[in-house]
Design an enzyme around this catalytic site. Structure first.
Site, PDB file in Angstrom:
ATOM      1  N   ASN A  15       0.871  -1.173   0.000  1.00  0.00           N
ATOM      2  CA  ASN A  15       0.000   0.000   0.000  1.00  0.00           C
ATOM      3  C   ASN A  15       0.908   1.223   0.000  1.00  0.00           C
ATOM      4  O   ASN A  15       1.510   1.554   1.015  1.00  0.00           O
ATOM      5  CB  ASN A  15      -0.879  -0.042   1.265  1.00  0.00           C
ATOM      6  CG  ASN A  15      -1.733   1.211   1.414  1.00  0.00           C
ATOM      7  OD1 ASN A  15      -1.778   2.049   0.509  1.00  0.00           O
ATOM      8  ND2 ASN A  15      -2.398   1.341   2.551  1.00  0.00           N
ATOM      9  N   LYS A  30       0.125   4.242  -0.229  1.00  0.00           N
ATOM     10  CA  LYS A  30      -0.515   5.418   0.405  1.00  0.00           C
ATOM     11  C   LYS A  30      -0.282   6.661  -0.471  1.00  0.00           C
ATOM     12  O   LYS A  30      -0.280   6.539  -1.692  1.00  0.00           O
ATOM     13  CB  LYS A  30       0.002   5.583   1.835  1.00  0.00           C
ATOM     14  CG  LYS A  30      -0.158   4.275   2.647  1.00  0.00           C
ATOM     15  CD  LYS A  30       0.086   4.424   4.112  1.00  0.00           C
ATOM     16  CE  LYS A  30      -0.109   3.070   4.785  1.00  0.00           C
ATOM     17  NZ  LYS A  30       0.015   3.113   6.233  1.00  0.00           N
ATOM     18  N   HIS A  81      -9.383   1.048   5.020  1.00  0.00           N
ATOM     19  CA  HIS A  81      -8.088   1.201   5.703  1.00  0.00           C
ATOM     20  C   HIS A  81      -8.268   2.113   6.919  1.00  0.00           C
ATOM     21  O   HIS A  81      -9.083   3.034   6.894  1.00  0.00           O
ATOM     22  CB  HIS A  81      -7.065   1.799   4.731  1.00  0.00           C
ATOM     23  CG  HIS A  81      -5.675   1.738   5.291  1.00  0.00           C
ATOM     24  ND1 HIS A  81      -5.201   2.675   6.176  1.00  0.00           N
ATOM     25  CD2 HIS A  81      -4.674   0.835   5.116  1.00  0.00           C
ATOM     26  CE1 HIS A  81      -3.969   2.341   6.521  1.00  0.00           C
ATOM     27  NE2 HIS A  81      -3.626   1.235   5.893  1.00  0.00           N
ATOM     28  N   GLU A 116      -6.629   4.480   8.001  1.00  0.00           N
ATOM     29  CA  GLU A 116      -6.449   5.919   7.746  1.00  0.00           C
ATOM     30  C   GLU A 116      -7.718   6.522   7.160  1.00  0.00           C
ATOM     31  O   GLU A 116      -8.046   7.683   7.420  1.00  0.00           O
ATOM     32  CB  GLU A 116      -5.225   6.131   6.841  1.00  0.00           C
ATOM     33  CG  GLU A 116      -3.944   5.915   7.635  1.00  0.00           C
ATOM     34  CD  GLU A 116      -2.807   5.265   6.868  1.00  0.00           C
ATOM     35  OE1 GLU A 116      -2.796   5.326   5.629  1.00  0.00           O
ATOM     36  OE2 GLU A 116      -1.915   4.690   7.540  1.00  0.00           O
ATOM     37  N   GLU A 155      -5.022  -4.952  10.599  1.00  0.00           N
ATOM     38  CA  GLU A 155      -3.995  -3.929  10.779  1.00  0.00           C
ATOM     39  C   GLU A 155      -4.234  -3.197  12.101  1.00  0.00           C
ATOM     40  O   GLU A 155      -5.035  -2.257  12.148  1.00  0.00           O
ATOM     41  CB  GLU A 155      -4.043  -2.926   9.624  1.00  0.00           C
ATOM     42  CG  GLU A 155      -3.768  -3.529   8.266  1.00  0.00           C
ATOM     43  CD  GLU A 155      -3.185  -2.512   7.291  1.00  0.00           C
ATOM     44  OE1 GLU A 155      -2.162  -2.821   6.694  1.00  0.00           O
ATOM     45  OE2 GLU A 155      -3.741  -1.402   7.153  1.00  0.00           O
ATOM     46  N   GLY A 202       3.016   2.191  10.730  1.00  0.00           N
ATOM     47  CA  GLY A 202       3.965   3.288  10.554  1.00  0.00           C
ATOM     48  C   GLY A 202       4.725   3.657  11.819  1.00  0.00           C
ATOM     49  O   GLY A 202       5.386   4.691  11.870  1.00  0.00           O
ATOM     50  N   SER A 222       3.892  -2.248  10.193  1.00  0.00           N
ATOM     51  CA  SER A 222       5.350  -2.324  10.383  1.00  0.00           C
ATOM     52  C   SER A 222       5.939  -3.671   9.966  1.00  0.00           C
ATOM     53  O   SER A 222       6.879  -4.156  10.596  1.00  0.00           O
ATOM     54  CB  SER A 222       5.717  -1.991  11.834  1.00  0.00           C
ATOM     55  OG  SER A 222       5.333  -0.656  12.143  1.00  0.00           O
TER      56      SER A 222
HETATM   57  P1  13P Z   1       3.348   0.294   7.580  1.00  0.00           P
HETATM   58  O1  13P Z   1       3.846  -0.986   6.950  1.00  0.00           O
HETATM   59  O2  13P Z   1       4.073   1.507   7.091  1.00  0.00           O
HETATM   60  O3  13P Z   1       3.281   0.187   9.075  1.00  0.00           O
HETATM   61  O4  13P Z   1       1.822   0.481   7.064  1.00  0.00           O
HETATM   62  C1  13P Z   1       0.938  -0.565   7.189  1.00  0.00           C
HETATM   63  C2  13P Z   1      -0.296  -0.227   6.450  1.00  0.00           C
HETATM   64  O5  13P Z   1      -1.061   0.622   6.850  1.00  0.00           O
HETATM   65  C3  13P Z   1      -0.560  -0.949   5.191  1.00  0.00           C
HETATM   66  O6  13P Z   1      -1.847  -0.706   4.735  1.00  0.00           O
END
Ligand code: 13P
Length: 253
Positions: free
Chosen positions: A9, A11, A95, A97, A167, A173, A213
């Site tokens: 992803n 983003k 997601h 976010e 997740e 992150g 992560s």
């Molecule tokens: P990270 O791998 O940067 O922690 O992000 C995970 C994520 O949100 C994938 O959709």
């Protein structure tokens, strides 16, 4: 046997040139990868270029979001048919976010899941608890609520086409990855929930990715868990080498 599925992803990162360069690198690096499904989910404006660069390769392409209506006056939105049209096979829905920053509810996600399946896309439906919810021992309540709300009204056959991504928000992150045991506990509970809501066949078919992560040095251990079928990768999917390292971890599964 569920086939491992590693998706990146991206983003809101990269630009046109670096998106194409990244997917070209991945296409080369995965040329002999027959045992793991691989996908990248670039920003929507780069989907077309990335899908063209990945055409005929082992790298599938997904979008990070879509709207549930098929067409019409919805300024700024994209339909499932449009995503299919530019070469998408997958779409990430719900997601954290989008849920936590952009206010998307499980009802919104549910409409999108139905629309994605109607358009012939494979939805990757995300669920995950906040740190405060984990600390308050509410993890499974949150997961159950998000799962039930997001997949409401799907038949067993439709459910089998869905991919779930667990997740935990506190692991996204932050560099603070869930331990394999913490992740496996939720994945197993999700599988039991699917058996309860549908049947054993559905529960055994649906792939559940872990996200938060994931890096090359922790991927193999996470993916060795019996109910972790893949990874949804953020930061480590933005360069060829770490993402390929994670795919290598899945190949050991
Ligand atoms: P990270 O791998 O940067 O922690 O992000 C995970 C994520 O949100 C994938 O959709």
């Amino acid at each position: 046997m569920r086939r491992a599925f590693i998706a990146g992803n991206w983003k809101m990162n990269l630009n046109l040139a670096s998106s194409v360069a990244l997917v070209e690198g991945l296409v080369k690096a995965t040329a002999d990868c027959d045992d793991v499904d691989v996908a990248v989910c670039p920003p929507s404006v780069y989907l077309s270029a990335v899908a063209q660069a990945a055409a005929g390769s082992k790298v599938g392409v997904g979008a990070q979001n879509m709207y549930h209506e098929p067409d019409g006056a919805f300024t700024g939105e994209l339909s499932g048919a449009m995503l299919k049209d530019v070469g998408c096979r997958y779409v990430i829905l719900g997601h954290s976010e989008r849920r936590n920053i952009l206010g998307e509810s499980s009802e919104d996600v549910n409409l999108k899941v139905h629309a994605a399946l109607s358009a012939g896309l494979i939805p990757i439906v995300c669920v995950g608890e906040l740190l405060a919810e984990r600390k308050a021992n509410k993890t499974m309540d949150v997961i159950r609520r998000q799962f039930d709300g997001s997949i409401s009204g799907l038949t067993a056959d439709q459910m089998k086409q869905v991919v779930i991504a667990y997740e935990p928000v506190w692991a996204i992150g932050t560099g603070e990855v869930a331990t394999p045991a913490q992740a496996e506990e939720v994945h197993l509970a999700l599988r039991k929930l699917m058996e309860d809501r549908y049947n054993k066949e559905v529960a055994e078919t649906v792939r559940i990715q872990y996200g938060g992560s994931v890096k090359p040095d922790n991927a193999a251990e996470l993916l060795a868990q019996p109910n972790i079928d893949g990874a949804l990768v953020g930061g480590a999917s933005l360069k060829v080498e770490p993402f390929v390292g994670i795919i290598a971890g899945a190949r050991k599964k």
